[in-house]
Design a protein around this motif. Sequence first.
Motif, mmCIF file in Angstrom:
data_model
loop_
_atom_site.group_PDB
_atom_site.id
_atom_site.type_symbol
_atom_site.label_atom_id
_atom_site.label_comp_id
_atom_site.label_asym_id
_atom_site.label_seq_id
_atom_site.Cartn_x
_atom_site.Cartn_y
_atom_site.Cartn_z
ATOM 1 N N VAL A 199 133.579 48.285 85.443
ATOM 2 C CA VAL A 199 133.867 49.062 86.652
ATOM 3 C C VAL A 199 132.641 49.875 87.065
ATOM 4 C CG1 VAL A 199 135.244 50.974 87.539
ATOM 5 C CG2 VAL A 199 136.339 49.121 86.285
ATOM 6 N N ASP A 200 131.881 50.364 86.100
ATOM 7 C CA ASP A 200 130.684 51.146 86.417
ATOM 8 C C ASP A 200 129.574 50.300 87.021
ATOM 9 O OD1 ASP A 200 131.961 53.382 85.510
ATOM 10 O OD2 ASP A 200 131.092 53.299 83.502
ATOM 11 N N SER A 201 129.673 48.988 86.877
ATOM 12 C CA SER A 201 128.628 48.100 87.404
ATOM 13 C C SER A 201 129.271 47.048 88.301
ATOM 14 C CB SER A 201 127.864 47.433 86.254
ATOM 15 O OG SER A 201 126.897 46.527 86.756
ATOM 16 N N PRO A 202 129.344 47.270 89.610
ATOM 17 C CA PRO A 202 129.944 46.265 90.494
ATOM 18 C C PRO A 202 129.237 44.920 90.439
ATOM 19 C CG PRO A 202 129.713 48.374 91.631
ATOM 20 C CD PRO A 202 128.972 48.496 90.335
ATOM 21 N N ALA A 203 127.949 44.934 90.067
ATOM 22 C CA ALA A 203 127.233 43.652 89.977
ATOM 23 C C ALA A 203 127.821 42.784 88.873
ATOM 24 C CB ALA A 203 125.751 43.901 89.724
ATOM 25 N N ASP A 204 128.320 43.397 87.791
ATOM 26 C CA ASP A 204 128.932 42.618 86.718
ATOM 27 C C ASP A 204 130.220 41.954 87.199
ATOM 28 O OD1 ASP A 204 126.876 43.441 85.159
ATOM 29 O OD2 ASP A 204 128.022 44.899 83.987
ATOM 30 N N ILE A 205 131.008 42.672 87.988
ATOM 31 C CA ILE A 205 132.240 42.082 88.519
ATOM 32 C C ILE A 205 131.912 40.923 89.458
ATOM 33 C CG2 ILE A 205 134.332 42.558 89.831
ATOM 34 C CD1 ILE A 205 134.217 45.411 88.890
ATOM 35 N N ALA A 206 130.893 41.114 90.298
ATOM 36 C CA ALA A 206 130.497 40.034 91.205
ATOM 37 C C ALA A 206 130.018 38.814 90.432
ATOM 38 C CB ALA A 206 129.405 40.524 92.153
ATOM 39 N N ALA A 207 129.298 39.029 89.323
ATOM 40 C CA ALA A 207 128.836 37.902 88.509
ATOM 41 C C ALA A 207 130.012 37.162 87.884
ATOM 42 C CB ALA A 207 127.878 38.410 87.424
ATOM 43 N N LEU A 208 131.014 37.886 87.385
ATOM 44 C CA LEU A 208 132.191 37.231 86.816
ATOM 45 C C LEU A 208 132.914 36.400 87.866
ATOM 46 C CD1 LEU A 208 133.750 39.943 84.473
ATOM 47 C CD2 LEU A 208 132.718 37.771 83.803
ATOM 48 N N LEU A 209 133.031 36.926 89.080
ATOM 49 C CA LEU A 209 133.682 36.156 90.140
ATOM 50 C C LEU A 209 132.908 34.898 90.480
ATOM 51 C CD1 LEU A 209 134.838 39.048 92.498
ATOM 52 C CD2 LEU A 209 136.226 37.734 90.904
ATOM 53 N N ASP A 210 131.585 34.909 90.238
ATOM 54 C CA ASP A 210 130.754 33.715 90.445
ATOM 55 C C ASP A 210 130.686 32.841 89.211
ATOM 56 O OD1 ASP A 210 130.214 34.405 93.028
ATOM 57 O OD2 ASP A 210 128.340 35.450 92.559
ATOM 58 N N LYS A 211 131.585 33.085 88.227
ATOM 59 C CA LYS A 211 131.643 32.298 86.992
ATOM 60 C C LYS A 211 130.355 32.433 86.186
ATOM 61 C CE LYS A 211 135.708 30.777 88.107
ATOM 62 N NZ LYS A 211 136.917 31.291 87.440
ATOM 63 N N GLU A 212 129.844 33.640 86.112
ATOM 64 C CA GLU A 212 128.684 33.925 85.296
ATOM 65 C C GLU A 212 128.986 35.139 84.418
ATOM 66 O OE1 GLU A 212 125.232 34.473 87.630
ATOM 67 O OE2 GLU A 212 125.262 32.473 88.522
ATOM 68 N N LEU A 213 128.408 35.118 83.204
ATOM 69 C CA LEU A 213 128.587 36.228 82.275
ATOM 70 C C LEU A 213 127.281 37.010 82.227
ATOM 71 C CD1 LEU A 213 130.493 37.584 80.264
ATOM 72 C CD2 LEU A 213 129.482 36.168 78.474
ATOM 73 N N PRO A 214 127.235 38.222 82.806
ATOM 74 C CA PRO A 214 125.970 38.973 82.827
ATOM 75 C C PRO A 214 125.611 39.499 81.440
ATOM 76 C CG PRO A 214 127.737 40.274 83.782
ATOM 77 C CD PRO A 214 128.315 38.922 83.508
ATOM 78 N N HIS A 215 124.305 39.583 81.177
ATOM 79 C CA HIS A 215 123.837 40.126 79.900
ATOM 80 C C HIS A 215 124.282 41.573 79.738
ATOM 81 C CE1 HIS A 215 121.236 36.927 78.277
ATOM 82 N NE2 HIS A 215 120.980 36.616 79.554
ATOM 83 N N THR A 216 124.277 42.331 80.847
ATOM 84 C CA THR A 216 124.613 43.754 80.745
ATOM 85 C C THR A 216 126.041 43.974 80.272
ATOM 86 O OG1 THR A 216 125.189 43.705 83.101
ATOM 87 C CG2 THR A 216 122.960 44.397 82.521
ATOM 88 N N LEU A 217 126.953 43.049 80.599
ATOM 89 C CA LEU A 217 128.332 43.199 80.164
ATOM 90 C C LEU A 217 128.484 42.871 78.684
ATOM 91 C CD1 LEU A 217 131.138 43.912 81.233
ATOM 92 C CD2 LEU A 217 131.519 41.488 81.666
ATOM 93 N N ALA A 218 127.685 41.920 78.199
ATOM 94 C CA ALA A 218 127.780 41.547 76.788
ATOM 95 C C ALA A 218 127.008 42.492 75.886
ATOM 96 C CB ALA A 218 127.264 40.119 76.603
ATOM 97 N N ASP A 219 126.181 43.362 76.456
ATOM 98 C CA ASP A 219 125.362 44.284 75.646
ATOM 99 C C ASP A 219 125.899 45.708 75.704
ATOM 100 O OD1 ASP A 219 123.775 42.115 75.173
ATOM 101 O OD2 ASP A 219 122.284 42.611 76.699
ATOM 102 N N ARG A 220 127.207 45.878 75.899
ATOM 103 C CA ARG A 220 127.794 47.213 75.986
ATOM 104 C C ARG A 220 128.407 47.679 74.668
ATOM 105 N NH1 ARG A 220 128.232 49.277 81.182
ATOM 106 N NH2 ARG A 220 126.737 48.177 82.502
ATOM 107 N N GLY A 221 128.023 47.067 73.540
ATOM 108 C CA GLY A 221 128.560 47.482 72.243
ATOM 109 C C GLY A 221 129.896 46.861 71.900
ATOM 110 N N VAL A 222 130.395 45.936 72.701
ATOM 111 C CA VAL A 222 131.655 45.251 72.428
ATOM 112 C C VAL A 222 131.335 43.832 71.985
ATOM 113 C CG1 VAL A 222 133.856 44.499 73.403
ATOM 114 C CG2 VAL A 222 132.848 46.654 74.136
#
Length: 513
Positions: A199-222
């Motif tokens: 939610v803090d990064s709208p670009a990550d949501i847009a990437a998911l909608l484009d069927k892409e997994l952004p590095h920033t989402l996978a590097d959040r400690g989860v």
Amino acid sequence: MRNFLSTAFRMPDWADDPEAAEPQPHDDDPEAAEPQPRDDDPEAADTPGPVGTATLLTAPAPEPPAEHAPTPPPPSRAPSRTPDHPAPPHHPTSMATPHRDNELRRTFPPFAPRPEPQDFATTWWGQAWVDAMEHTALDVNRLNRGRGYADAGHVDAITVTPGLVLAYVRGSRPRPYRVQLRLRTLSEEDWERLLEAAVDSPADIAALLDKELPHTLADRGVPLLPGPGDLIPQCSCPDSGRPCKHAAALCYQTARLLDADPFVLLLLRGRGERELLDELSRRSAASAARAARERGPAALPGVRASEALDRRPLPPLPAPLPAPAHPEAPPAYPAAPGGPDPFALDQLATDAAARAHALLTTGRDPVGGLTLWQDAVRLAAARPGSGLTGATRSLYATLAAAVDRTPAELARAVAAWRQGGLAGLTVLEEPWDPPAGRFDRARPLLLAADLPAFRPWRNHLTHPAGHAQLRLGREGLWYAYESEPGHDDWWPRGAPDLDPVSALTTLDIPDAL
């Protein structure tokens, strides 16, 4: 019955798998219950098989003579094939159940065989999935065989649920093997951190909608992507390798699914695509509303309403333009077949211009308080000319129909209007009781003028012969009326006057007498 049951669940024919040329033991063979080295596994070639009592007490059977053909397999197994009679191709049926799919269960059709070996992962997250399996594999040969199985299309439809990937993989035996890959789902705390980061990064949501997994989402400690040892394979084959070639084949095909849709990885971690998108939408709206409240209302261009409505001295209005001396003449209206009367249009336009001029110069409309009937009488009286011509009759008929009167009533009212305007029309239509004074003094004045005694009735004084009449208006004027003797059909005549005798001069009363 044993033969029927042994072939009831066959999927591939022996002709479909070159590694299965030699007959395999039945599933109902008690010796097949223990792990046996498989004929298509090169690493199991040197592994000794179990030694039975019959093997220790009997000698090995002699080899058949060279001139004799080998004994064909029993009928319960796959039919023999010869160059002259090849076995018909057998197309196995999928064991998947896509009709049971829902938000947390997705079934993907099997991948078609590929003629040339290719990479199974083309994205960084797909490659991370493959690395998690390969970095813990102890035997490279099993991985190579798994790639071959995947390229050959031996992996059936793949079913993905939270924490589990399931598929049937065809090997050397007729019955396919049931293969599972298990992955731990995320905890509620992990999902909370992941959703807040998205939610803090709208670009990550847009990437998911484009069927892409952004590095920033996978590097959040989860731990979104699996690491070495996170993938736990399980296969129904007797091979104890981790992973066996069937599990490796399923893992490679799953990497292709992740390449196409990263929501498959999120489903494995415990949440479906629709649930995630709805939650992200709700959190994004709440975050935007919270930010708007903290930011306060944005300044809008223009003047605030409180300032615009605040009391302040206003500049004086400009002086009005001088009124024209008289109304201008209206334009000429051409006559058209079936169209309105151009003369009537000219009359209405002239009347409207006169009223507008009076309103502009005096501030009041002289005919604004008239009723519909009174205004119709006024318009008919303003028609120039005398006598009931064809055009006048048409006008009277139209106006009389508009006010629900007859043309004769309109003609009598027009005569009263021309005699005294609105006051004359009132005298025609409204008899009244005048106070003592002027009305009482009229009779002696008429007698003094050598006229007979007029009969009084309310505000009327009628000649004894019944052909002349005087009516007193409320403004003190006398109005003369004339009728055929004995018909009581009174029509206004002449002009009103303060003297009753003078009002009768236009009726030629002395001559009549």
